[in-house]
Design an enzyme around this catalytic site. Structure first.
Site, PDB file in Angstrom:
ATOM      1  N   GLY A   1      -4.140  50.583  50.294  1.00  0.00           N
ATOM      2  CA  GLY A   1      -4.889  50.899  49.064  1.00  0.00           C
ATOM      3  C   GLY A   1      -6.036  49.910  48.892  1.00  0.00           C
ATOM      4  O   GLY A   1      -7.205  50.303  48.729  1.00  0.00           O
ATOM      5  N   HIS A   2      -5.713  48.616  48.988  1.00  0.00           N
ATOM      6  CA  HIS A   2      -6.755  47.581  48.887  1.00  0.00           C
ATOM      7  C   HIS A   2      -7.772  47.714  50.028  1.00  0.00           C
ATOM      8  O   HIS A   2      -8.975  47.597  49.822  1.00  0.00           O
ATOM      9  CB  HIS A   2      -6.136  46.186  49.016  1.00  0.00           C
ATOM     10  CG  HIS A   2      -5.109  45.836  47.990  1.00  0.00           C
ATOM     11  ND1 HIS A   2      -3.802  45.556  48.314  1.00  0.00           N
ATOM     12  CD2 HIS A   2      -5.200  45.680  46.644  1.00  0.00           C
ATOM     13  CE1 HIS A   2      -3.127  45.234  47.223  1.00  0.00           C
ATOM     14  NE2 HIS A   2      -3.944  45.318  46.183  1.00  0.00           N
TER      15      HIS A   2
ATOM     16  N   GLN B   1      -2.661  38.081  32.799  1.00  0.00           N
ATOM     17  CA  GLN B   1      -2.309  39.492  32.647  1.00  0.00           C
ATOM     18  C   GLN B   1      -0.819  39.756  32.813  1.00  0.00           C
ATOM     19  O   GLN B   1      -0.386  40.905  32.802  1.00  0.00           O
ATOM     20  CB  GLN B   1      -3.146  40.360  33.587  1.00  0.00           C
ATOM     21  CG  GLN B   1      -2.813  40.236  35.057  1.00  0.00           C
ATOM     22  CD  GLN B   1      -3.830  40.952  35.924  1.00  0.00           C
ATOM     23  OE1 GLN B   1      -4.990  40.550  36.012  1.00  0.00           O
ATOM     24  NE2 GLN B   1      -3.424  42.038  36.575  1.00  0.00           N
TER      25      GLN B   1
ATOM     26  N   GLN C   1      -7.618  54.369  41.599  1.00  0.00           N
ATOM     27  CA  GLN C   1      -7.086  55.310  40.609  1.00  0.00           C
ATOM     28  C   GLN C   1      -5.607  55.051  40.335  1.00  0.00           C
ATOM     29  O   GLN C   1      -5.083  55.418  39.293  1.00  0.00           O
ATOM     30  CB  GLN C   1      -7.302  56.749  41.122  1.00  0.00           C
ATOM     31  CG  GLN C   1      -6.743  57.853  40.255  1.00  0.00           C
ATOM     32  CD  GLN C   1      -7.353  57.891  38.865  1.00  0.00           C
ATOM     33  OE1 GLN C   1      -8.471  57.434  38.648  1.00  0.00           O
ATOM     34  NE2 GLN C   1      -6.612  58.423  37.905  1.00  0.00           N
TER      35      GLN C   1
ATOM     36  N   GLN D   1      -6.443  50.923  33.852  1.00  0.00           N
ATOM     37  CA  GLN D   1      -7.266  49.741  34.137  1.00  0.00           C
ATOM     38  C   GLN D   1      -8.698  50.150  34.486  1.00  0.00           C
ATOM     39  O   GLN D   1      -9.664  49.568  33.992  1.00  0.00           O
ATOM     40  CB  GLN D   1      -6.648  48.965  35.302  1.00  0.00           C
ATOM     41  CG  GLN D   1      -7.518  47.852  35.841  1.00  0.00           C
ATOM     42  CD  GLN D   1      -6.792  47.008  36.867  1.00  0.00           C
ATOM     43  OE1 GLN D   1      -6.018  46.137  36.510  1.00  0.00           O
ATOM     44  NE2 GLN D   1      -7.032  47.251  38.136  1.00  0.00           N
TER      45      GLN D   1
ATOM     46  N   MET E   1       1.074  53.282  47.221  1.00  0.00           N
ATOM     47  CA  MET E   1       1.166  51.922  47.757  1.00  0.00           C
ATOM     48  C   MET E   1       0.990  50.909  46.641  1.00  0.00           C
ATOM     49  O   MET E   1       0.180  51.101  45.735  1.00  0.00           O
ATOM     50  CB  MET E   1       0.103  51.711  48.827  1.00  0.00           C
ATOM     51  CG  MET E   1       0.415  52.482  50.066  1.00  0.00           C
ATOM     52  SD  MET E   1      -0.627  51.957  51.432  1.00  0.00           S
ATOM     53  CE  MET E   1      -0.099  53.149  52.650  1.00  0.00           C
ATOM     54  N   SER E   2       1.781  49.842  46.717  1.00  0.00           N
ATOM     55  CA  SER E   2       1.720  48.781  45.722  1.00  0.00           C
ATOM     56  C   SER E   2       2.309  47.515  46.331  1.00  0.00           C
ATOM     57  O   SER E   2       3.278  47.589  47.105  1.00  0.00           O
ATOM     58  CB  SER E   2       2.559  49.191  44.494  1.00  0.00           C
ATOM     59  OG  SER E   2       2.830  48.057  43.692  1.00  0.00           O
ATOM     60  N   SER E   3       1.730  46.382  45.984  1.00  0.00           N
ATOM     61  CA  SER E   3       2.294  45.106  46.471  1.00  0.00           C
ATOM     62  C   SER E   3       3.722  44.975  45.977  1.00  0.00           C
ATOM     63  O   SER E   3       4.559  44.351  46.625  1.00  0.00           O
ATOM     64  CB  SER E   3       1.457  43.937  45.970  1.00  0.00           C
ATOM     65  OG  SER E   3       0.092  44.139  46.280  1.00  0.00           O
TER      66      SER E   3
HETATM   67  P1  AMP Z   1      -3.835  44.790  42.605  1.00  0.00           P
HETATM   68  O1  AMP Z   1      -3.882  43.834  43.757  1.00  0.00           O
HETATM   69  O2  AMP Z   1      -2.550  45.519  42.495  1.00  0.00           O
HETATM   70  O3  AMP Z   1      -4.322  44.166  41.326  1.00  0.00           O
HETATM   71  O4  AMP Z   1      -4.893  45.921  42.957  1.00  0.00           O
HETATM   72  C1  AMP Z   1      -6.226  45.606  43.265  1.00  0.00           C
HETATM   73  C2  AMP Z   1      -7.039  46.877  43.315  1.00  0.00           C
HETATM   74  O5  AMP Z   1      -6.487  47.766  44.274  1.00  0.00           O
HETATM   75  C3  AMP Z   1      -7.028  47.633  41.976  1.00  0.00           C
HETATM   76  O6  AMP Z   1      -8.306  48.208  41.760  1.00  0.00           O
HETATM   77  C4  AMP Z   1      -5.992  48.697  42.205  1.00  0.00           C
HETATM   78  O7  AMP Z   1      -6.187  49.853  41.432  1.00  0.00           O
HETATM   79  C5  AMP Z   1      -6.231  49.014  43.674  1.00  0.00           C
HETATM   80  N1  AMP Z   1      -5.043  49.629  44.253  1.00  0.00           N
HETATM   81  C6  AMP Z   1      -3.771  49.160  44.208  1.00  0.00           C
HETATM   82  N2  AMP Z   1      -2.922  50.037  44.801  1.00  0.00           N
HETATM   83  C7  AMP Z   1      -3.684  51.079  45.217  1.00  0.00           C
HETATM   84  C8  AMP Z   1      -3.412  52.304  45.888  1.00  0.00           C
HETATM   85  N3  AMP Z   1      -2.170  52.644  46.264  1.00  0.00           N
HETATM   86  N4  AMP Z   1      -4.434  53.135  46.132  1.00  0.00           N
HETATM   87  C9  AMP Z   1      -5.697  52.815  45.759  1.00  0.00           C
HETATM   88  N5  AMP Z   1      -6.030  51.671  45.138  1.00  0.00           N
HETATM   89  C10 AMP Z   1      -5.043  50.810  44.869  1.00  0.00           C
END
Ligand code: AMP
Length: 281
Positions: free
Chosen positions: A36-37, A61, A148, A153, A184-186
């Site tokens: 995603g990133h 946050q 998205q 946010q 996807m997510s950390s």
């Molecule tokens: P974060 O590191 O979770 O704060 O995310 C950093 C950026 O990556 C933010 O703009 C999130 O919306 C984006 N992001 C996180 N997960 C995804 C994903 N699965 N698909 C697209 N963008 C993502």
């Protein structure tokens, strides 16, 4: 690829890049990078001459009892991936560098931050708008890229840029998913194997909602009820919220009309996951 941790050094590099007439693309993240990133970074490189990605787990946050301490961090791994994605500089400041002793200035959006994640995580968006304003001031991007996946946010930040006449454009890219649909997510790294299976309920319930809508359902209460029913069948899942709101103002609606956001936050075990879907009727 450089890694910079000082605000001063980042600002002077930005001055140098801008003096050459190059455009700057910016991707703010909290690190522990995934596709995603990396998609945001690759797109930034396609659209801009010079790409800055920030990696900063922003304490402002996170609420009390949330996962600030546990949040996964691995700068070595992240820098390799970011470099492959075309990033020119990683800006990875310390908390002390961003919020030195005596720090006391905050940025707050007041209209669309009182619902969804803003309601269940009080102060969260104030932390986001404050850190992103600081990062924008330091990096001075022409374009900034967001996902998205964090729908609210992205809306809040677009509003902030418009309201405060900030000199950049925000681009929002689609949610990147695992093959089985999980966004996807950390934070997915927290899930054990049975939780990983249960986490599919988020995307599955959004798909089910989409099918209902395609079959003609327009009643928001009915769609929400069907989502609740599917998710609460799993004992590992606990709903934080499931909402269907109008876009872009996030107003409550009884019937779907025009553009709407179906957004949810669900605890799978102790891990809070979010997902969403935009529907047009
Ligand atoms: P974060 O590191 O979770 O704060 O995310 C950093 C950026 O990556 C933010 O703009 C999130 O919306 C984006 N992001 C996180 N997960 C995804 C994903 N699965 N698909 C697209 N963008 C993502």
């Amino acid at each position: 690829m450089q890694i910079i941790d000082s605000i001063q050094a980042m600002k002077s590099l930005v001055r140098e890049v801008r003096s050459k007439g190059q455009t700057i693309g910016f991707v703010p993240t909290m690190g522990y990078l995934h596709q995603g990133h990396l998609t945001l970074m690759r797109t930034a490189k396609e659209k801009c001459n010079f790409v800055v990605a920030s990696i900063f787990v922003n304490p402002l946050q996170f609420g009390v009892g949330e996962d600030f301490e546990e949040y996964p961090r691995d700068l070595g791994r992240d820098s390799k991936l970011a470099e492959e994605a075309g990033v020119d500089v990683i800006f990875a400041p310390t908390v002390k560098e961003m919020y030195p002793k005596g720090y006391s200035t905050f940025v707050e959006e007041e209209r669309i931050t009182d619902k969804l994640c803003g309601e269940s995580r009080p102060g969260h968006f104030k932390g986001v708008t404050t850190v992103v304003t600081k990062l924008f001031n330091i990096v001075q991007p022409d374009l900034a890229f967001f996902g998205q996946k964090d729908a609210q946010q992205s809306l809040v930040l677009k509003k902030m840029v418009k309201d405060l006449n900030m000199n950049l454009e925000i681009q929002v890219l689609p949610t990147v998913r695992e093959e089985d649909g999980l966004a996807m997510s950390s934070r997915n790294s927290y899930l054990n194997s049975s939780e990983r299976q249960s986490a599919l309920l988020l995307s599955k319930s959004l798909n089910m909602a989409q099918n209902l809508i395609e079959a003609g359902e327009r009643r928001v209460a009915e769609i929400k009820k069907a989502i609740h029913k599917l998710i609460t069948q799993d004992t590992l899942a606990r709903i934080d919220y499931v909402e269907i709101l109008s876009l872009p103002d996030l107003e409550e609606v009884e019937f779907l009309e025009g553009s709407s956001l179906i957004a949810m936050a669900v605890f799978i075990g102790n891990t809070r996951l979010i997902d969403n879907l935009v529907v047009e009727v």
